[in-house]
Design an enzyme around this catalytic site. Sequence first.
Site, PDB file in Angstrom:
ATOM      1  N   HIS A   1       0.825  -1.213   0.000  1.00  0.00           N
ATOM      2  CA  HIS A   1       0.000   0.000   0.000  1.00  0.00           C
ATOM      3  C   HIS A   1       0.856   1.258   0.000  1.00  0.00           C
ATOM      4  CE1 HIS A   1      -3.195  -2.770   0.969  1.00  0.00           C
ATOM      5  NE2 HIS A   1      -2.578  -3.139   2.067  1.00  0.00           N
TER       6      HIS A   1
ATOM      7  N   HIS B   1       5.474   6.653   6.671  1.00  0.00           N
ATOM      8  CA  HIS B   1       5.152   6.193   5.320  1.00  0.00           C
ATOM      9  C   HIS B   1       4.628   7.389   4.513  1.00  0.00           C
ATOM     10  CE1 HIS B   1       1.354   5.910   7.572  1.00  0.00           C
ATOM     11  NE2 HIS B   1       0.823   6.333   6.450  1.00  0.00           N
TER      12      HIS B   1
ATOM     13  N   HIS C   1       2.041   8.925   1.117  1.00  0.00           N
ATOM     14  CA  HIS C   1       0.913   8.770   0.181  1.00  0.00           C
ATOM     15  C   HIS C   1       1.218   9.703  -0.990  1.00  0.00           C
ATOM     16  CE1 HIS C   1      -1.593   6.651   3.192  1.00  0.00           C
ATOM     17  NE2 HIS C   1      -0.945   7.416   4.048  1.00  0.00           N
TER      18      HIS C   1
ATOM     19  N   GLU D   1      -3.348  13.375   1.321  1.00  0.00           N
ATOM     20  CA  GLU D   1      -4.620  12.920   1.879  1.00  0.00           C
ATOM     21  C   GLU D   1      -5.375  14.121   2.427  1.00  0.00           C
ATOM     22  OE1 GLU D   1      -4.635   8.434   2.487  1.00  0.00           O
ATOM     23  OE2 GLU D   1      -3.701   9.253   4.283  1.00  0.00           O
TER      24      GLU D   1
ATOM     25  N   HIS E   1       3.497  10.665   6.690  1.00  0.00           N
ATOM     26  CA  HIS E   1       2.868  10.411   7.987  1.00  0.00           C
ATOM     27  C   HIS E   1       3.856   9.754   8.945  1.00  0.00           C
ATOM     28  CE1 HIS E   1      -1.413  10.313   6.049  1.00  0.00           C
ATOM     29  NE2 HIS E   1      -0.977  11.535   6.293  1.00  0.00           N
TER      30      HIS E   1
ATOM     31  N   THR F   1      -6.064   6.377   8.050  1.00  0.00           N
ATOM     32  CA  THR F   1      -6.618   6.644   6.714  1.00  0.00           C
ATOM     33  C   THR F   1      -6.577   5.391   5.845  1.00  0.00           C
ATOM     34  OG1 THR F   1      -4.492   7.347   5.785  1.00  0.00           O
ATOM     35  CG2 THR F   1      -5.852   9.050   6.845  1.00  0.00           C
ATOM     36  N   THR F   2      -6.201   4.257   6.448  1.00  0.00           N
ATOM     37  CA  THR F   2      -6.232   2.963   5.756  1.00  0.00           C
ATOM     38  C   THR F   2      -6.972   1.985   6.661  1.00  0.00           C
ATOM     39  OG1 THR F   2      -4.122   2.360   6.787  1.00  0.00           O
ATOM     40  CG2 THR F   2      -4.012   3.286   4.582  1.00  0.00           C
TER      41      THR F   2
END
Length: 264
Positions: free
Chosen positions: A66, A96, A98, A108, A121, A201-202
């Site tokens: 992801h 991590h 995004h 995000e 994040h 958020t996942t």
Amino acid sequence: EMKGSTWGYGEENGPSLWHKDYPVAQGSRQSPIDIVPSEASFDPRLAPIQLSYDQCTSINISNNGHSVVVEFDDSDARSVIHGGALPNPYRLRQFHFHWGEKGCHGSEHTVAGKAFVSELHLVHWNAEKYKTFGQAAQEPDGLAVLGIFLETGDDHRWLHKITDALYMVKFKGSVSDFKGFNPKCLLPSSLHFWTYPGSLTTPPLHESVIWIVLKEPIVVSEKQMGKFRMLVFNGEEEDLRSRMENNFRSPQPLKGRKVLASFK
């Protein structure tokens, strides 16, 4: 049918379908959100954010299918964040990113509807109150995530340490040693922030996160972002090779939450 481990960012398993397996996706404190600066309240009682990352020990870098994740030794209180609205220090567990596809935004959180090229994040947990990260991740005050926006411009002088390691974790499930990296070098010069109660958020989308979103972005180059897009969502042995990009969730309804600002 989508099962627990098969959520993703594609047409058949993406964020608009997560609620089927994770009903909390439609809960009352979901993340990310659109931060509207004119509607955030300045709170003079918010302490400045302090990051004690001096003794930071990164362990490895991995592709979890992801995102790309850098994990830290969180067995002691070596690297913590405190201040803001946090009741006590929270320990750094991992960070991590995004991001979007080439030429597109992929943050995000958005600010007054504006997205950024990427979002970093830094995930911390309340080790003073909970025994394990897994337990903390399910508690309303269990996690604190520091969100940092990335915008494009010049090369970032430290991000190459990460982008240079990405070839080793191209495929889902790959892990590589990544020792001695201190994320202090990824912080912007100003630590002014917005804060609000939110969620992962996942999936499993637990509503356990005190969000601290920094106002000032860091600057990275298009070339550096391109290296993230060479990762793939799939394992090496899988036939399908889909580029890892657009691995972000869109802003969720605020549902009456207040966003506080550390600055006027």
